[in-house]
Every structure is written in structure tokens, then in C-alpha cells.
Design a protein around this motif. Structure first.
Motif, PDB file in Angstrom:
ATOM      1  N   GLU A 105      29.738 -18.374 -25.890  1.00 13.23           N
ATOM      2  CA  GLU A 105      29.766 -19.607 -26.660  1.00 13.23           C
ATOM      3  C   GLU A 105      31.187 -20.042 -26.997  1.00 13.23           C
ATOM      4  OE1 GLU A 105      28.063 -21.607 -30.784  1.00 13.23           O
ATOM      5  OE2 GLU A 105      27.126 -19.804 -29.972  1.00 13.23           O
TER       6      GLU A 105
ATOM      7  N   THR B  90      25.134  -9.034 -28.104  1.00  6.70           N
ATOM      8  CA  THR B  90      25.599  -9.939 -29.154  1.00  6.70           C
ATOM      9  C   THR B  90      27.041 -10.360 -28.921  1.00  6.70           C
ATOM     10  OG1 THR B  90      24.091  -8.926 -30.750  1.00  6.70           O
ATOM     11  CG2 THR B  90      25.944 -10.200 -31.639  1.00  6.70           C
TER      12      THR B  90
ATOM     13  N   SER C 294      23.275 -19.185 -29.979  1.00  5.06           N
ATOM     14  CA  SER C 294      22.502 -17.947 -29.848  1.00  5.06           C
ATOM     15  C   SER C 294      21.920 -17.521 -31.192  1.00  5.06           C
ATOM     16  CB  SER C 294      23.377 -16.815 -29.294  1.00  5.06           C
ATOM     17  OG  SER C 294      23.897 -17.143 -28.017  1.00  5.06           O
TER      18      SER C 294
ATOM     19  N   ARG D 189      18.660 -12.414 -29.536  1.00  5.23           N
ATOM     20  CA  ARG D 189      18.759 -12.300 -28.075  1.00  5.23           C
ATOM     21  C   ARG D 189      18.162 -13.515 -27.367  1.00  5.23           C
ATOM     22  NH1 ARG D 189      19.248  -6.679 -25.504  1.00  5.23           N
ATOM     23  NH2 ARG D 189      20.458  -5.536 -27.051  1.00  5.23           N
ATOM     24  N   THR D 190      18.217 -14.645 -28.040  1.00  2.73           N
ATOM     25  CA  THR D 190      17.844 -15.923 -27.436  1.00  2.73           C
ATOM     26  C   THR D 190      19.070 -16.822 -27.442  1.00  2.73           C
ATOM     27  OG1 THR D 190      15.548 -15.760 -28.198  1.00  2.73           O
ATOM     28  CG2 THR D 190      16.344 -17.945 -27.602  1.00  2.73           C
ATOM     29  N   THR D 191      19.396 -17.414 -26.294  1.00  3.20           N
ATOM     30  CA  THR D 191      20.572 -18.283 -26.211  1.00  3.20           C
ATOM     31  C   THR D 191      20.235 -19.549 -25.440  1.00  3.20           C
ATOM     32  OG1 THR D 191      22.954 -18.265 -25.775  1.00  3.20           O
ATOM     33  CG2 THR D 191      21.545 -17.362 -24.039  1.00  3.20           C
TER      34      THR D 191
ATOM     35  N   LEU E  83      27.197 -12.787 -25.897  1.00  9.51           N
ATOM     36  CA  LEU E  83      26.758 -14.147 -26.213  1.00  9.51           C
ATOM     37  C   LEU E  83      27.785 -14.870 -27.070  1.00  9.51           C
ATOM     38  CD1 LEU E  83      22.946 -13.569 -26.914  1.00  9.51           C
ATOM     39  CD2 LEU E  83      24.040 -14.342 -24.799  1.00  9.51           C
TER      40      LEU E  83
END
Length: 363
Positions: A321, A314, A271, A274-276, A317
Motif C-alpha cells: 500500500e 501484514t 488492507s 488478510r483481506t486487501t 500488505l
């Protein structure tokens, strides 16, 4: 949240179905105009089976599933010389053609999700509270979260993280697949024939057999260059026995074929803002990593993390992960031993593999 998913494959469609059902506003963008048809049947097992049950899809998947129970190793005249049971947990796993699995997952999400086929993300601009996305066909929009579920050659990963060469490692093997004419020899088994460094597998599917050519090679071929791919196949299988000539002829004459390097994807962090990344885009081990089940499991882990921490993306995510990377790493570690079972590099390796599987099959 307003969520954008790139890719309507297994990972993307599963994430869309799960996130849509818990109330997020989900848009899925897929460059293909429909569900892709190439590739072998895939497994739904372990946590992936739990995902299917949560979505109420087990009965549909069971109806679409194959009847394969064994990988049967054959010699040059097609006689079975060894075998391996393919189911790890009978009753809690299914093998389904990839096309059917994707279609069922997409249908499960349609009421809650906006699917946009024949479009692609062309730009991503991250901010403190979201991501601005531009598209090839649709007007630009802002999203609270962007999920790259667009496979080994992920478009989102390239835009947000950098070029493929930084994250993809070619493992020195290739796979090609093509559909075959006529009924399968056996409906309950995948038949596989090996020469040193090469394998041909015939999967019965659900009545429309698929042939897979898996082989070791140090050559570097652009998967999009069909003549170069065909030439490499001809070189590696020039002296092959069993049904080699038939499969090569089918590959030469077919429009709908698949060819790619068997590769590993490793991304230090899944991540950024805000992109994962999800599924193969984050942690692919093509062919050997139980990718379909891992993709569905990862989608559920992501959905659960977002549901548990709706006000702190955050943190969600990060939790996704931490949990899923442990499972993905396990699959990546299994790649090397699995490759030696399917594609032994030497005649001695084939003999030893067959001896071990022959003993196991008699227990």
C-alpha cells in the motif's frame, strides 16, 4: 499461500498470473461466465509494460494492439480541428482492447491458477491466520489471503469495509459505450467531437469501432437501469451534431452496452487483516486515471511485497500500500485536468482546448 482473488479483470488476472508463477495456490472467482466485452481499448504502459514483459506477453499484446497514435478533435462536419499524440513513450507502450488484454492475462495464468467463472463470494469471515469465504455455488473454503480485484463496485470492499457510498464519489460525469457497425473512418486515430459538457469519441479498435459518450450531468442514475440511462443520454445529446444520432441509435438497439458514472474511489486503508484491495476496488478514477496500467502495476507491487515478506503478510500488505498508493494518488490528481481536456464544460472551454492542442500539434 492459499490466495483467493475476486475478479478476473485486468487487476485480478495479472495478480493471479504473477502469484501463481511464484508458487502460491491461487483461486480466482468471477461472477461473469466469461471475459466481459464492453468498454474501450486500454493502455499498457510504464510499469505495466514491465509486467507484460515479465510474463512473456509483449509479443501477444503487440499482435492484439490497435494502431492508434492520435486523438483527433473534429467539428460538426467531421473536419479535424486539433489533435493530441496518444503515446507517451513510443516503443514501451501498447493499446489493447480490454477483452483481449483480459483474455491474454487469463491464458497466461491458467496453468497455475484455478479460475471459477459464474460464481461469487457471498461471505468473508476474518480470523488471526486467514479468511473463511463462502460462495454462491462452490463449497466454503479458508484462505491465507483474499484480494478484492473486483472493480469500482467491489463486492469484497462492501463485505469487508462497508457500503459503496462510504468510498465512491460521483464526479458529475457519465460514460456510455457501444460497438458500431462498419469499418472505422481512420485506423490510426480516435475521433472526438464536443458540445459543451458532452463528448462523442469513435475509437477504431482493431477493426470493430467502439463509440464512447462522455458527458457532464448532476443527475443520479442507477447504472443498471438501462431505460433511465438511455433517457439521460437522449436528454444530454438532444441537439448534438456530427454522428450523434447514429451513435444514439446504436446504443438503443444494442444488447451489449456499458454505462456507468465516472467516479473516484478512496479507501483510507486498503488492507484489513488478510483481506486487501487491488486496482479500481482500491483507488479508481474511472476513465481518467490510467486504470489498466495502474492495475497491472499494483498487482506486481503486491506480488513483490508478498515475495519479499513470505512469513509476514501484514508487513507485505503494508509495503504494497505504501508504494502503490503514491502512484494511485498521482493518477487521481490528474483526473480533474484530464476531464477538462476530454469534456470541456463550456463553448469557451472547447475553443481554448482546441487552440492549445492546435498549437501543440504543429510543433
Amino acid at each position: 499461500m492459499k490466495v483467493l482473488i475476486s475478479g478476473a479483470g485486468i487487476a485480478g488476472a495479472t495478480a493471479a498470473a504473477l502469484l501463481g508463477r511464484i508458487g502460491h495456490r491461487v483461486t480466482v472467482v468471477e461472477r461473469d461466465q466469461g471475459v466481459r466485452s464492453s468498454g474501450n481499448p486500454v493502455d499498457v504502459r510504464g510499469r505495466a509494460y514491465d509486467v507484460a514483459r515479465r510474463l512473456g506477453l509483449v509479443s501477444q499484446l503487440r499482435e492484439a494492439s490497435t494502431h492508434v497514435r492520435e486523438l483527433a478533435i473534429v467539428n460538426s462536419v467531421g473536419r479535424r480541428v486539433a489533435g493530441l499524440a496518444t503515446q507517451k513513450t513510443p516503443g514501451r507502450e501498447l493499446e489493447v482492447p480490454r477483452t483481449d488484454l483480459c483474455s491474454i492475462l487469463i491464458d497466461a495464468a491458467r496453468d497455475d491458477v484455478d479460475f471459477r467463472f459464474d460464481d461469487v463470494i457471498t461471505g468473508l469471515e476474518s480470523g488471526t491466520h486467514g479468511v473463511d469465504a463462502t460462495f454462491d455455488r462452490a463449497p466454503g473454503e479458508s484462505f491465507d489471503l483474499v484480494i478484492g480485484a473486483d472493480g469500482l463496485h467491489s463486492n469484497v470492499r462492501r463485505m469487508a469495509y462497508g457500503p459503496d457510498r462510504d468510498y465512491i464519489r460521483h464526479l458529475g460525469m457519465y460514460i456510455a459505450t457501444v460497438r458500431m457497425a462498419g469499418p472505422p473512418e481512420r485506423s490510426d486515430a480516435v475521433l472526438m467531437y464536443n458540445e459543451p459538457g458532452t463528448a462523442i469519441a469513435l475509437h477504431p479498435g482493431t477493426g470493430n469501432p467502439v463509440a464512447a459518450l462522455m458527458f457532464r450531468s448532476r443527475a443520479r442514475v442507477d447504472p443498471r437501469d438501462k431505460p433511465a440511462a438511455a433517457s439521460l443520454l437522449e436528454q444530454r445529446y438532444a441537439s448534438g451534431g456530427w454522428r450523434t444520432a447514429e451513435v444514439l441509435a446504436a446504443f438503443r438497439g444494442a444488447d451489449d452496452t456499458y454505462f456507468d458514472a465516472i467516479s473516484r474511489v478512496r479507501v483510507p486503508r486498503w488492507s484489513r487483516g488478510r483481506t486487501t484491495l487491488l486496482g479500481d476496488a482500491a483507488s479508481c478514477v474511472s476513465l481518467f486515471g490510467d486504470g489498466s496500467s495502474s492495475a497491472m502495476s499494483g498487482a506486481m507491487t503486491l506480488a513483490e511485497a508478498l515475495d519479499d515478506s513470505p512469513r509476514d503478510v501484514t508487513a507485505a500488505l503494508g509495503r504494497y500500500e505504501r508504494v502503490q498508493r503514491v502512484r494511485a494518488d498521482r493518477g487521481q490528481r490528474a483526473a480533474t485536468p484530464a476531464s477538462h481536456v476530454l469534456i470541456p464544460a463550456s463553448r469557451t472551454g472547447i475553443t481554448l482546448r482546441n487552440a492549445v492542442l492546435g498549437v501543440a500539434g504543429r510543433r
